[in-house]
Design an enzyme around this catalytic site. Structure first.
Site, PDB file in Angstrom:
ATOM      1  N   HIS A 217       0.824  -1.215   0.000  1.00 25.75           N
ATOM      2  CA  HIS A 217       0.000   0.000   0.000  1.00 25.75           C
ATOM      3  C   HIS A 217       0.865   1.276   0.000  1.00 25.75           C
ATOM      4  O   HIS A 217       0.377   2.348  -0.320  1.00 25.75           O
ATOM      5  CB  HIS A 217      -1.028  -0.014   1.153  1.00 25.75           C
ATOM      6  CG  HIS A 217      -0.514   0.421   2.487  1.00 25.75           C
ATOM      7  ND1 HIS A 217      -0.173  -0.469   3.492  1.00 25.75           N
ATOM      8  CD2 HIS A 217      -0.291   1.646   2.992  1.00 25.75           C
ATOM      9  CE1 HIS A 217       0.228   0.209   4.547  1.00 25.75           C
ATOM     10  NE2 HIS A 217       0.167   1.497   4.267  1.00 25.75           N
TER      11      HIS A 217
ATOM     12  N   ASP B 287      -0.301  -7.436   1.602  1.00 25.65           N
ATOM     13  CA  ASP B 287       0.253  -6.077   1.636  1.00 25.65           C
ATOM     14  C   ASP B 287       1.778  -6.124   1.768  1.00 25.65           C
ATOM     15  O   ASP B 287       2.328  -5.828   2.822  1.00 25.65           O
ATOM     16  CB  ASP B 287      -0.381  -5.301   2.796  1.00 25.65           C
ATOM     17  CG  ASP B 287      -0.137  -3.815   2.679  1.00 25.65           C
ATOM     18  OD1 ASP B 287       0.461  -3.384   1.681  1.00 25.65           O
ATOM     19  OD2 ASP B 287      -0.551  -3.077   3.611  1.00 25.65           O
TER      20      ASP B 287
ATOM     21  N   GLY C  87       2.633   6.241   9.099  1.00 29.34           N
ATOM     22  CA  GLY C  87       4.053   6.521   8.827  1.00 29.34           C
ATOM     23  C   GLY C  87       4.941   5.343   9.189  1.00 29.34           C
ATOM     24  O   GLY C  87       6.102   5.289   8.827  1.00 29.34           O
TER      25      GLY C  87
ATOM     26  N   SER D 140       4.035   2.274   8.411  1.00 29.92           N
ATOM     27  CA  SER D 140       3.736   1.242   7.414  1.00 29.92           C
ATOM     28  C   SER D 140       4.956   0.790   6.636  1.00 29.92           C
ATOM     29  O   SER D 140       5.834   1.597   6.321  1.00 29.92           O
ATOM     30  CB  SER D 140       2.730   1.765   6.409  1.00 29.92           C
ATOM     31  OG  SER D 140       1.458   1.624   6.944  1.00 29.92           O
ATOM     32  N   GLY D 141       4.970  -0.491   6.323  1.00 28.11           N
ATOM     33  CA  GLY D 141       6.071  -1.070   5.545  1.00 28.11           C
ATOM     34  C   GLY D 141       7.225  -1.463   6.427  1.00 28.11           C
ATOM     35  O   GLY D 141       8.037  -2.303   6.068  1.00 28.11           O
TER      36      GLY D 141
HETATM   37  N1  ARG Z   1      -1.367   2.274   7.348  1.00 24.41           N
HETATM   38  C1  ARG Z   1      -0.466   2.957   8.226  1.00 24.41           C
HETATM   39  C2  ARG Z   1       0.676   3.578   7.420  1.00 24.41           C
HETATM   40  O1  ARG Z   1       0.528   3.724   6.195  1.00 24.41           O
HETATM   41  C3  ARG Z   1      -0.016   2.079   9.379  1.00 24.41           C
HETATM   42  C4  ARG Z   1      -1.119   1.945  10.336  1.00 24.41           C
HETATM   43  C5  ARG Z   1      -0.841   1.069  11.463  1.00 24.41           C
HETATM   44  N2  ARG Z   1      -1.921   1.258  12.391  1.00 24.41           N
HETATM   45  C6  ARG Z   1      -1.991   0.662  13.545  1.00 24.41           C
HETATM   46  N3  ARG Z   1      -2.993   0.957  14.317  1.00 24.41           N
HETATM   47  N4  ARG Z   1      -1.093  -0.142  13.923  1.00 24.41           N
HETATM   48  O2  ARG Z   1       1.638   4.063   7.965  1.00 24.41           O
END
Ligand code: ARG
Length: 500
Positions: free
Chosen positions: A290, A339, A433, A435-436
Protein backbone atom coordinates in the site's frame (compact mmCIF):
# COMPACT_ATOMS: atom_id res chain seq x y z
CA UNK A 1 -37.98 6.20 -11.59
CA UNK A 2 -41.58 5.51 -12.33
CA UNK A 3 -42.77 2.58 -14.35
CA UNK A 4 -45.86 2.26 -16.49
CA UNK A 5 -45.87 -1.48 -15.94
CA UNK A 6 -47.85 -2.38 -12.91
CA UNK A 7 -46.44 -5.91 -12.56
CA UNK A 8 -42.74 -6.38 -11.99
CA UNK A 9 -40.93 -7.71 -15.07
CA UNK A 10 -40.09 -11.35 -14.89
CA UNK A 11 -37.68 -13.59 -16.77
CA UNK A 12 -38.96 -16.96 -17.68
CA UNK A 13 -38.01 -19.32 -20.42
CA UNK A 14 -41.34 -20.76 -21.42
CA UNK A 15 -39.79 -22.82 -24.15
CA UNK A 16 -42.45 -24.89 -25.80
CA UNK A 17 -45.83 -25.06 -24.12
CA UNK A 18 -48.86 -26.91 -25.13
CA UNK A 19 -51.32 -24.31 -26.21
CA UNK A 20 -53.48 -24.87 -23.18
CA UNK A 21 -51.71 -21.85 -21.75
CA UNK A 22 -54.68 -20.20 -23.34
CA UNK A 23 -56.53 -21.45 -20.37
CA UNK A 24 -55.10 -21.98 -16.92
CA UNK A 25 -51.61 -23.51 -16.85
CA UNK A 26 -51.59 -27.25 -16.41
CA UNK A 27 -49.33 -28.85 -13.91
CA UNK A 28 -46.58 -30.91 -15.47
CA UNK A 29 -47.81 -34.39 -16.42
CA UNK A 30 -51.40 -33.41 -15.84
CA UNK A 31 -53.69 -34.77 -18.47
CA UNK A 32 -54.46 -31.86 -20.77
CA UNK A 33 -57.95 -31.28 -22.03
CA UNK A 34 -58.25 -33.74 -24.97
CA UNK A 35 -59.89 -31.09 -27.13
CA UNK A 36 -56.51 -29.36 -27.46
CA UNK A 37 -55.01 -32.56 -28.87
CA UNK A 38 -57.08 -32.48 -31.99
CA UNK A 39 -55.15 -33.64 -35.05
CA UNK A 40 -56.76 -30.81 -36.96
CA UNK A 41 -54.87 -28.37 -34.93
CA UNK A 42 -52.73 -25.93 -36.93
CA UNK A 43 -49.08 -27.01 -37.14
CA UNK A 44 -47.85 -23.67 -35.89
CA UNK A 45 -49.49 -22.80 -32.62
CA UNK A 46 -51.48 -19.67 -32.86
CA UNK A 47 -49.98 -18.61 -29.56
CA UNK A 48 -46.43 -18.61 -30.89
CA UNK A 49 -45.77 -14.93 -30.22
CA UNK A 50 -46.25 -15.55 -26.52
CA UNK A 51 -43.43 -18.14 -26.24
CA UNK A 52 -40.85 -15.79 -24.84
CA UNK A 53 -37.21 -16.35 -23.77
CA UNK A 54 -36.67 -12.74 -22.94
CA UNK A 55 -37.98 -10.24 -20.49
CA UNK A 56 -41.72 -9.86 -20.65
CA UNK A 57 -43.91 -7.45 -18.83
CA UNK A 58 -46.45 -9.92 -17.55
CA UNK A 59 -47.66 -13.46 -17.85
CA UNK A 60 -48.16 -14.57 -21.46
CA UNK A 61 -51.58 -15.67 -22.58
CA UNK A 62 -53.47 -16.27 -25.78
CA UNK A 63 -56.14 -13.83 -26.67
CA UNK A 64 -59.55 -15.16 -25.75
CA UNK A 65 -61.35 -17.38 -28.16
CA UNK A 66 -58.20 -18.62 -29.91
CA UNK A 67 -57.51 -22.33 -29.83
CA UNK A 68 -53.96 -23.55 -29.17
CA UNK A 69 -53.47 -27.00 -30.63
CA UNK A 70 -50.59 -29.22 -29.45
CA UNK A 71 -48.07 -30.67 -31.82
CA UNK A 72 -46.88 -34.10 -30.76
CA UNK A 73 -44.08 -34.25 -33.33
CA UNK A 74 -42.77 -30.93 -32.14
CA UNK A 75 -42.86 -32.12 -28.53
CA UNK A 76 -40.74 -35.11 -29.45
CA UNK A 77 -38.27 -32.92 -31.34
CA UNK A 78 -38.01 -30.58 -28.39
CA UNK A 79 -37.50 -33.42 -25.91
CA UNK A 80 -34.83 -34.93 -28.15
CA UNK A 81 -33.13 -31.54 -28.44
CA UNK A 82 -33.12 -31.18 -24.68
CA UNK A 83 -31.60 -34.64 -24.32
CA UNK A 84 -28.98 -33.72 -26.93
CA UNK A 85 -28.10 -30.54 -25.05
CA UNK A 86 -27.75 -32.51 -21.80
CA UNK A 87 -25.48 -35.05 -23.53
CA UNK A 88 -23.34 -32.24 -24.99
CA UNK A 89 -23.06 -30.60 -21.56
CA UNK A 90 -21.93 -33.87 -19.97
CA UNK A 91 -19.36 -34.46 -22.75
CA UNK A 92 -18.12 -30.87 -22.44
CA UNK A 93 -17.72 -31.33 -18.67
CA UNK A 94 -15.62 -34.46 -19.15
CA UNK A 95 -13.44 -32.73 -21.76
CA UNK A 96 -12.97 -29.78 -19.40
CA UNK A 97 -12.15 -32.09 -16.51
CA UNK A 98 -9.58 -33.92 -18.60
CA UNK A 99 -7.91 -30.70 -19.82
CA UNK A 100 -7.86 -29.27 -16.31
CA UNK A 101 -6.23 -32.35 -14.85
CA UNK A 102 -4.12 -33.42 -17.77
CA UNK A 103 -0.94 -33.16 -15.72
CA UNK A 104 -2.35 -35.69 -13.27
CA UNK A 105 -4.07 -37.96 -15.77
CA UNK A 106 -1.07 -38.22 -18.07
CA UNK A 107 1.30 -40.27 -15.93
CA UNK A 108 2.65 -38.08 -13.10
CA UNK A 109 3.42 -34.94 -15.07
CA UNK A 110 3.71 -31.79 -12.99
CA UNK A 111 1.90 -28.63 -14.04
CA UNK A 112 3.74 -25.28 -14.23
CA UNK A 113 1.60 -23.24 -11.82
CA UNK A 114 -1.83 -23.10 -13.45
CA UNK A 115 -0.49 -22.46 -16.94
CA UNK A 116 -1.64 -25.83 -18.29
CA UNK A 117 1.98 -26.62 -19.31
CA UNK A 118 3.02 -30.01 -17.88
CA UNK A 119 6.53 -31.32 -17.40
CA UNK A 120 7.94 -34.70 -16.37
CA UNK A 121 9.54 -34.66 -12.87
CA UNK A 122 12.99 -35.08 -14.46
CA UNK A 123 12.73 -31.57 -15.93
CA UNK A 124 12.01 -30.01 -12.54
CA UNK A 125 14.97 -28.70 -10.58
CA UNK A 126 17.43 -29.65 -13.36
CA UNK A 127 18.92 -26.16 -13.68
CA UNK A 128 17.07 -25.36 -16.93
CA UNK A 129 13.85 -23.31 -16.95
CA UNK A 130 11.04 -25.01 -18.90
CA UNK A 131 7.89 -23.52 -17.37
CA UNK A 132 6.45 -20.30 -18.82
CA UNK A 133 6.98 -18.56 -15.47
CA UNK A 134 10.04 -20.51 -14.36
CA UNK A 135 8.19 -22.43 -11.62
CA UNK A 136 10.17 -25.60 -12.35
CA UNK A 137 13.39 -24.01 -11.11
CA UNK A 138 12.10 -21.57 -8.52
CA UNK A 139 11.62 -23.78 -5.47
CA UNK A 140 14.26 -26.47 -5.48
CA UNK A 141 16.08 -25.50 -2.30
CA UNK A 142 14.89 -23.93 0.90
CA UNK A 143 16.09 -23.24 4.41
CA UNK A 144 13.87 -24.82 7.02
CA UNK A 145 13.19 -23.83 10.62
CA UNK A 146 15.14 -21.61 13.03
CA UNK A 147 18.39 -23.56 12.39
CA UNK A 148 18.45 -22.83 8.64
CA UNK A 149 18.45 -26.54 7.67
CA UNK A 150 19.11 -26.83 3.95
CA UNK A 151 16.41 -28.88 2.21
CA UNK A 152 16.16 -30.01 -1.39
CA UNK A 153 12.89 -30.65 -3.20
CA UNK A 154 12.32 -33.96 -4.85
CA UNK A 155 9.76 -33.58 -7.67
CA UNK A 156 9.45 -37.36 -7.78
CA UNK A 157 8.26 -37.84 -4.21
CA UNK A 158 6.95 -34.25 -4.01
CA UNK A 159 8.68 -33.66 -0.68
CA UNK A 160 11.61 -31.86 0.89
CA UNK A 161 14.74 -33.61 2.19
CA UNK A 162 17.57 -32.33 4.39
CA UNK A 163 21.05 -32.62 2.90
CA UNK A 164 23.83 -34.65 4.56
CA UNK A 165 26.83 -32.65 5.63
CA UNK A 166 29.06 -35.63 4.58
CA UNK A 167 30.77 -34.23 1.44
CA UNK A 168 29.21 -30.80 1.47
CA UNK A 169 31.44 -27.74 1.13
CA UNK A 170 31.16 -23.95 0.78
CA UNK A 171 31.13 -24.15 -3.02
CA UNK A 172 27.93 -26.20 -2.92
CA UNK A 173 26.58 -23.82 -0.29
CA UNK A 174 27.18 -20.85 -2.59
CA UNK A 175 25.37 -22.60 -5.46
CA UNK A 176 22.36 -23.33 -3.25
CA UNK A 177 22.30 -19.71 -1.99
CA UNK A 178 22.51 -18.36 -5.52
CA UNK A 179 19.62 -20.59 -6.53
CA UNK A 180 17.53 -19.17 -3.73
CA UNK A 181 18.11 -15.60 -4.95
CA UNK A 182 21.10 -14.48 -2.89
CA UNK A 183 24.24 -13.12 -4.47
CA UNK A 184 27.37 -15.22 -3.80
CA UNK A 185 29.17 -12.38 -2.09
CA UNK A 186 26.81 -12.45 0.89
CA UNK A 187 27.45 -16.16 1.56
CA UNK A 188 27.90 -16.71 5.29
CA UNK A 189 28.43 -20.39 6.13
CA UNK A 190 27.53 -24.06 5.77
CA UNK A 191 27.69 -25.96 9.03
CA UNK A 192 26.81 -29.46 10.12
CA UNK A 193 24.07 -29.80 12.72
CA UNK A 194 22.94 -33.06 14.32
CA UNK A 195 20.10 -34.79 12.46
CA UNK A 196 16.72 -34.62 14.15
CA UNK A 197 14.54 -37.65 14.78
CA UNK A 198 11.87 -36.14 12.56
CA UNK A 199 14.22 -36.53 9.59
CA UNK A 200 13.51 -39.90 7.96
CA UNK A 201 15.23 -39.54 4.59
CA UNK A 202 18.14 -37.47 3.43
CA UNK A 203 19.82 -36.30 0.26
CA UNK A 204 23.44 -37.25 -0.21
CA UNK A 205 26.02 -35.90 -2.62
CA UNK A 206 27.48 -38.20 -5.21
CA UNK A 207 30.88 -36.57 -5.43
CA UNK A 208 32.03 -38.85 -8.23
CA UNK A 209 29.21 -37.66 -10.48
CA UNK A 210 31.48 -35.20 -12.27
CA UNK A 211 30.83 -31.62 -13.15
CA UNK A 212 27.06 -31.73 -13.41
CA UNK A 213 24.26 -29.69 -11.89
CA UNK A 214 24.24 -29.82 -8.07
CA UNK A 215 20.74 -31.27 -7.94
CA UNK A 216 21.68 -34.11 -10.29
CA UNK A 217 24.45 -35.07 -7.91
CA UNK A 218 22.00 -35.68 -5.09
CA UNK A 219 20.47 -39.04 -4.35
CA UNK A 220 18.24 -40.11 -1.49
CA UNK A 221 19.53 -42.09 1.46
CA UNK A 222 18.18 -43.27 4.83
CA UNK A 223 21.09 -41.92 6.84
CA UNK A 224 23.98 -39.49 6.86
CA UNK A 225 27.42 -40.98 7.58
CA UNK A 226 28.44 -37.85 9.50
CA UNK A 227 25.21 -37.86 11.52
CA UNK A 228 24.92 -34.21 10.49
CA UNK A 229 22.81 -32.27 8.06
CA UNK A 230 23.70 -28.95 6.40
CA UNK A 231 22.72 -25.73 8.13
CA UNK A 232 23.15 -23.01 5.50
CA UNK A 233 23.26 -19.25 5.97
CA UNK A 234 23.29 -17.23 2.73
CA UNK A 235 23.65 -13.86 4.44
CA UNK A 236 24.65 -12.78 7.90
CA UNK A 237 21.23 -11.52 8.91
CA UNK A 238 19.30 -10.75 12.04
CA UNK A 239 22.19 -9.42 14.06
CA UNK A 240 21.79 -6.33 16.19
CA UNK A 241 24.79 -4.92 18.02
CA UNK A 242 22.68 -3.15 20.63
CA UNK A 243 20.56 -4.86 23.23
CA UNK A 244 16.95 -3.91 23.47
CA UNK A 245 16.08 -2.19 26.70
CA UNK A 246 12.84 -3.87 27.56
CA UNK A 247 12.07 -1.34 30.31
CA UNK A 248 12.31 1.33 28.05
CA UNK A 249 7.61 5.95 21.25
CA UNK A 250 5.64 4.83 17.70
CA UNK A 251 2.65 5.21 20.10
CA UNK A 252 3.78 4.34 23.61
CA UNK A 253 7.33 3.41 22.56
CA UNK A 254 10.93 4.58 23.16
CA UNK A 255 13.59 6.40 21.15
CA UNK A 256 15.94 3.98 19.37
CA UNK A 257 19.74 4.11 19.38
CA UNK A 258 21.94 3.59 16.31
CA UNK A 259 22.50 -0.06 15.46
CA UNK A 260 19.52 -1.28 17.46
CA UNK A 261 17.28 -1.85 14.44
CA UNK A 262 19.91 -1.80 11.69
CA UNK A 263 17.52 -3.22 9.06
CA UNK A 264 15.09 -0.32 9.47
CA UNK A 265 15.00 2.11 6.53
CA UNK A 266 13.05 5.32 5.92
CA UNK A 267 11.46 5.59 2.48
CA UNK A 268 11.17 9.15 1.16
CA UNK A 269 9.26 10.79 -1.68
CA UNK A 270 10.19 14.40 -2.46
CA UNK A 271 12.15 14.80 0.74
CA UNK A 272 9.38 13.51 2.99
CA UNK A 273 9.23 10.30 4.97
CA UNK A 274 6.33 8.21 3.62
CA UNK A 275 6.88 4.67 4.83
CA UNK A 276 9.27 2.32 6.57
CA UNK A 277 10.99 -0.73 5.15
CA UNK A 278 13.37 -3.54 6.12
CA UNK A 279 16.72 -4.45 4.57
CA UNK A 280 16.91 -8.13 3.58
CA UNK A 281 19.97 -8.05 1.27
CA UNK A 282 22.41 -5.41 -0.04
CA UNK A 283 19.93 -4.53 -2.77
CA UNK A 284 16.48 -5.58 -1.62
CA UNK A 285 14.09 -3.81 0.77
CA UNK A 286 10.78 -5.26 1.97
CA UNK A 287 7.94 -2.77 2.45
CA UNK A 288 4.14 -2.69 2.23
CA UNK A 289 2.32 -2.80 -1.12
CA UNK A 290 0.00 0.00 0.00
CA UNK A 291 3.08 2.28 0.31
CA UNK A 292 3.87 1.94 -3.41
CA UNK A 293 0.33 2.17 -4.80
CA UNK A 294 -0.84 4.49 -7.58
CA UNK A 295 1.24 7.69 -7.83
CA UNK A 296 3.84 6.09 -5.55
CA UNK A 297 4.53 3.17 -7.90
CA UNK A 298 7.27 5.02 -9.85
CA UNK A 299 10.63 3.72 -8.53
CA UNK A 300 12.43 6.96 -9.49
CA UNK A 301 10.44 9.06 -7.03
CA UNK A 302 11.76 7.15 -4.00
CA UNK A 303 14.90 7.57 -1.89
CA UNK A 304 15.93 5.03 0.72
CA UNK A 305 17.78 6.07 3.89
CA UNK A 306 19.57 3.46 6.03
CA UNK A 307 21.59 3.77 9.26
CA UNK A 308 20.19 7.20 10.19
CA UNK A 309 17.90 7.82 13.16
CA UNK A 310 16.99 11.45 12.58
CA UNK A 311 14.78 12.57 9.71
CA UNK A 312 16.49 16.00 9.40
CA UNK A 313 19.85 14.27 8.97
CA UNK A 314 18.53 12.25 6.08
CA UNK A 315 17.90 15.36 4.05
CA UNK A 316 21.62 16.17 4.24
CA UNK A 317 22.41 13.00 2.28
CA UNK A 318 21.17 11.70 -1.04
CA UNK A 319 19.77 8.35 -0.02
CA UNK A 320 19.72 5.32 -2.28
CA UNK A 321 17.84 5.41 -5.56
CA UNK A 322 15.31 2.69 -6.33
CA UNK A 323 15.66 0.73 -9.57
CA UNK A 324 12.56 -1.42 -9.40
CA UNK A 325 9.42 -1.85 -7.31
CA UNK A 326 7.66 -5.19 -7.26
CA UNK A 327 4.29 -5.18 -5.57
CA UNK A 328 2.62 -8.46 -4.66
CA UNK A 329 0.38 -9.40 -7.61
CA UNK A 330 -2.44 -10.45 -5.30
CA UNK A 331 -2.37 -7.28 -3.16
CA UNK A 332 -5.89 -6.03 -2.55
CA UNK A 333 -6.36 -2.31 -1.77
CA UNK A 334 -9.62 -2.77 0.10
CA UNK A 335 -8.88 -5.76 2.31
CA UNK A 336 -5.08 -5.17 2.42
CA UNK A 337 -4.63 -8.84 1.52
CA UNK A 338 -0.97 -9.51 0.54
CA UNK A 339 0.25 -6.08 1.64
CA UNK A 340 3.92 -6.59 0.71
CA UNK A 341 6.27 -5.15 -1.91
CA UNK A 342 9.97 -5.30 -2.80
CA UNK A 343 12.21 -2.40 -3.69
CA UNK A 344 15.44 -3.06 -5.57
CA UNK A 345 18.10 -0.42 -4.97
CA UNK A 346 20.18 0.98 -7.84
CA UNK A 347 23.35 0.72 -5.78
CA UNK A 348 23.94 -1.87 -3.05
CA UNK A 349 23.99 -0.88 0.61
CA UNK A 350 27.25 -1.16 2.44
CA UNK A 351 26.68 -3.19 5.58
CA UNK A 352 28.05 -1.73 8.82
CA UNK A 353 27.13 -1.96 12.49
CA UNK A 354 24.22 0.35 11.79
CA UNK A 355 23.13 -1.01 8.39
CA UNK A 356 22.38 -4.74 8.36
CA UNK A 357 19.76 -7.12 7.03
CA UNK A 358 17.07 -8.87 9.06
CA UNK A 359 16.39 -12.57 8.46
CA UNK A 360 13.35 -13.65 6.49
CA UNK A 361 11.44 -16.29 8.41
CA UNK A 362 12.06 -19.82 7.20
CA UNK A 363 9.21 -22.23 6.59
CA UNK A 364 8.71 -24.43 9.65
CA UNK A 365 9.31 -21.63 12.12
CA UNK A 366 6.85 -21.57 14.93
CA UNK A 367 6.00 -18.28 16.51
CA UNK A 368 4.17 -18.59 19.82
CA UNK A 369 0.65 -17.12 20.09
CA UNK A 370 1.90 -14.44 22.51
CA UNK A 371 5.44 -14.20 21.11
CA UNK A 372 7.22 -10.99 22.11
CA UNK A 373 7.94 -8.89 19.03
CA UNK A 374 9.24 -5.42 18.33
CA UNK A 375 8.01 -2.70 16.00
CA UNK A 376 10.02 0.35 14.91
CA UNK A 377 9.43 3.40 12.76
CA UNK A 378 9.11 7.16 12.31
CA UNK A 379 5.31 7.03 12.38
CA UNK A 380 3.02 9.29 14.40
CA UNK A 381 3.36 9.14 18.18
CA UNK A 382 -0.39 9.51 18.69
CA UNK A 383 -3.40 9.02 16.48
CA UNK A 384 -3.57 11.92 14.02
CA UNK A 385 -0.05 13.13 14.93
CA UNK A 386 2.71 13.91 12.47
CA UNK A 387 5.72 11.81 11.51
CA UNK A 388 8.28 11.52 14.32
CA UNK A 389 11.69 13.08 13.81
CA UNK A 390 13.48 10.19 15.54
CA UNK A 391 13.17 6.45 15.18
CA UNK A 392 10.96 4.89 17.84
CA UNK A 393 10.37 1.32 18.87
CA UNK A 394 8.05 -0.66 21.12
CA UNK A 395 7.45 -4.19 22.25
CA UNK A 396 4.21 -5.83 21.14
CA UNK A 397 2.85 -9.38 21.49
CA UNK A 398 1.52 -11.48 18.69
CA UNK A 399 -2.23 -12.04 18.93
CA UNK A 400 -3.71 -15.26 17.62
CA UNK A 401 -5.63 -14.85 14.36
CA UNK A 402 -8.80 -16.48 15.71
CA UNK A 403 -8.79 -14.09 18.64
CA UNK A 404 -8.02 -11.04 16.46
CA UNK A 405 -10.89 -12.08 14.19
CA UNK A 406 -13.39 -12.12 17.04
CA UNK A 407 -16.44 -9.93 16.71
CA UNK A 408 -15.25 -7.37 19.26
CA UNK A 409 -11.81 -6.99 17.65
CA UNK A 410 -11.51 -7.19 13.83
CA UNK A 411 -14.54 -9.36 13.06
CA UNK A 412 -13.07 -11.69 10.41
CA UNK A 413 -11.00 -9.02 8.62
CA UNK A 414 -7.73 -10.76 9.48
CA UNK A 415 -6.82 -12.93 6.49
CA UNK A 416 -4.10 -15.63 6.47
CA UNK A 417 -1.69 -13.08 4.93
CA UNK A 418 -2.03 -10.91 8.04
CA UNK A 419 -0.91 -11.16 11.62
CA UNK A 420 -2.08 -9.07 14.58
CA UNK A 421 0.26 -7.68 17.21
CA UNK A 422 -0.19 -5.25 20.04
CA UNK A 423 -2.28 -4.99 23.19
CA UNK A 424 -6.01 -5.34 23.51
CA UNK A 425 -5.92 -2.78 26.31
CA UNK A 426 -4.45 -0.28 23.78
CA UNK A 427 -1.72 2.28 24.53
CA UNK A 428 1.16 0.83 22.45
CA UNK A 429 0.95 0.45 18.68
CA UNK A 430 2.36 1.38 15.30
CA UNK A 431 0.67 4.33 13.59
CA UNK A 432 0.55 6.33 10.34
CA UNK A 433 4.05 6.52 8.83
CA UNK A 434 5.18 3.21 10.32
CA UNK A 435 3.74 1.24 7.41
CA UNK A 436 6.07 -1.07 5.55
CA UNK A 437 8.41 -1.12 8.53
CA UNK A 438 9.40 -4.19 10.53
CA UNK A 439 7.71 -6.36 13.13
CA UNK A 440 10.58 -8.51 14.37
CA UNK A 441 11.22 -11.20 16.97
CA UNK A 442 14.36 -12.73 18.43
CA UNK A 443 14.66 -16.50 18.32
CA UNK A 444 17.83 -18.59 18.53
CA UNK A 445 19.79 -15.31 18.92
CA UNK A 446 18.64 -14.17 15.48
CA UNK A 447 16.21 -11.33 14.61
CA UNK A 448 13.50 -12.47 12.22
CA UNK A 449 11.12 -10.36 10.14
CA UNK A 450 7.73 -11.59 11.31
CA UNK A 451 5.70 -8.91 9.52
CA UNK A 452 5.51 -5.54 7.77
CA UNK A 453 3.33 -2.78 9.25
CA UNK A 454 0.09 -2.74 7.29
CA UNK A 455 -3.04 -1.32 8.95
CA UNK A 456 -5.15 -0.80 12.06
CA UNK A 457 -8.27 1.10 13.10
CA UNK A 458 -6.97 4.29 14.67
CA UNK A 459 -3.77 3.85 16.64
CA UNK A 460 -3.30 2.20 20.03
CA UNK A 461 -7.07 2.04 20.72
CA UNK A 462 -8.39 -0.77 22.91
CA UNK A 463 -9.36 -3.88 20.94
CA UNK A 464 -7.82 -2.43 17.77
CA UNK A 465 -4.27 -3.84 17.62
CA UNK A 466 -1.88 -3.31 14.73
CA UNK A 467 -2.18 -5.55 11.68
CA UNK A 468 0.97 -6.66 9.89
CA UNK A 469 1.68 -8.53 6.66
CA UNK A 470 2.41 -12.18 7.61
CA UNK A 471 5.95 -12.49 6.25
CA UNK A 472 6.09 -16.28 6.58
CA UNK A 473 3.57 -16.64 3.76
CA UNK A 474 5.47 -14.14 1.56
CA UNK A 475 8.97 -15.61 1.69
CA UNK A 476 8.50 -17.91 -1.33
CA UNK A 477 7.32 -14.95 -3.39
CA UNK A 478 10.24 -12.83 -2.14
CA UNK A 479 12.89 -15.44 -2.98
CA UNK A 480 11.39 -16.08 -6.40
CA UNK A 481 11.58 -12.36 -7.23
CA UNK A 482 15.13 -12.08 -5.99
CA UNK A 483 16.25 -14.95 -8.23
CA UNK A 484 18.34 -13.57 -11.05
CA UNK A 485 17.61 -16.53 -13.33
CA UNK A 486 13.86 -16.02 -12.88
CA UNK A 487 14.07 -12.28 -13.61
CA UNK A 488 16.51 -12.84 -16.50
CA UNK A 489 14.15 -15.41 -17.95
CA UNK A 490 11.31 -12.89 -17.94
CA UNK A 491 13.56 -10.26 -19.53
CA UNK A 492 14.80 -12.67 -22.23
CA UNK A 493 11.27 -13.67 -23.07
CA UNK A 494 10.36 -9.98 -22.96
CA UNK A 495 7.43 -10.84 -20.71
CA UNK A 496 6.30 -8.12 -18.36
CA UNK A 497 7.00 -9.29 -14.84
CA UNK A 498 3.73 -10.92 -13.77
CA UNK A 499 4.55 -10.04 -10.23
CA UNK A 500 4.47 -6.28 -10.76
N1 ARG B 1 -1.37 2.27 7.35
C1 ARG B 1 -0.47 2.96 8.23
C2 ARG B 1 0.68 3.58 7.42
O1 ARG B 1 0.53 3.72 6.20
C3 ARG B 1 -0.02 2.08 9.38
C4 ARG B 1 -1.12 1.94 10.34
C5 ARG B 1 -0.84 1.07 11.46
N2 ARG B 1 -1.92 1.26 12.39
C6 ARG B 1 -1.99 0.66 13.55
N3 ARG B 1 -2.99 0.96 14.32
N4 ARG B 1 -1.09 -0.14 13.92
O2 ARG B 1 1.64 4.06 7.97
Amino acid sequence: MTSTVSQPPYYENHGFQPENVCSARQPVNANPDPKYFSTNAPSAPSCDPTVATHQSSGPVACSSGRTCAPNVKKTIVIILSILLVICCAITAYFIWYFVQNRCVTSSSLIECGSSGVCLPPSQWCDGVIHCPNGEDESRCVRLFGPNFILEVYSPVSKSWYPVCQDDWNDNYGKIACKDMGYSVDTYYYSRGVATEVSFKSFMKLNTSAGNIDLYKKLYSSNSCASGNVVSLRCIECGLSTKNVNIMNRIVGGSGAVLGQWPWQVSLHVQGTHVCGGSIITHQWIVTAAHCVEGQFSDPYSWRVYAGILNQHEMLLGNGHRVQQIISHPAYDTDSKDNDVALMKLETPLRFTDTVRPVCLPNPGMMFQPNQQCWISGWGAEYQGGKTSNNLNYAMVSLIERSRCNSIYIYNDMILPTMICAGYLRGGIDSCQGDSGGPLVTNKNSVWWLVGDTSWGTGCASPNRPGVYGNMTVFTDWIYKNMQVKYRLFLIILNVPNPET
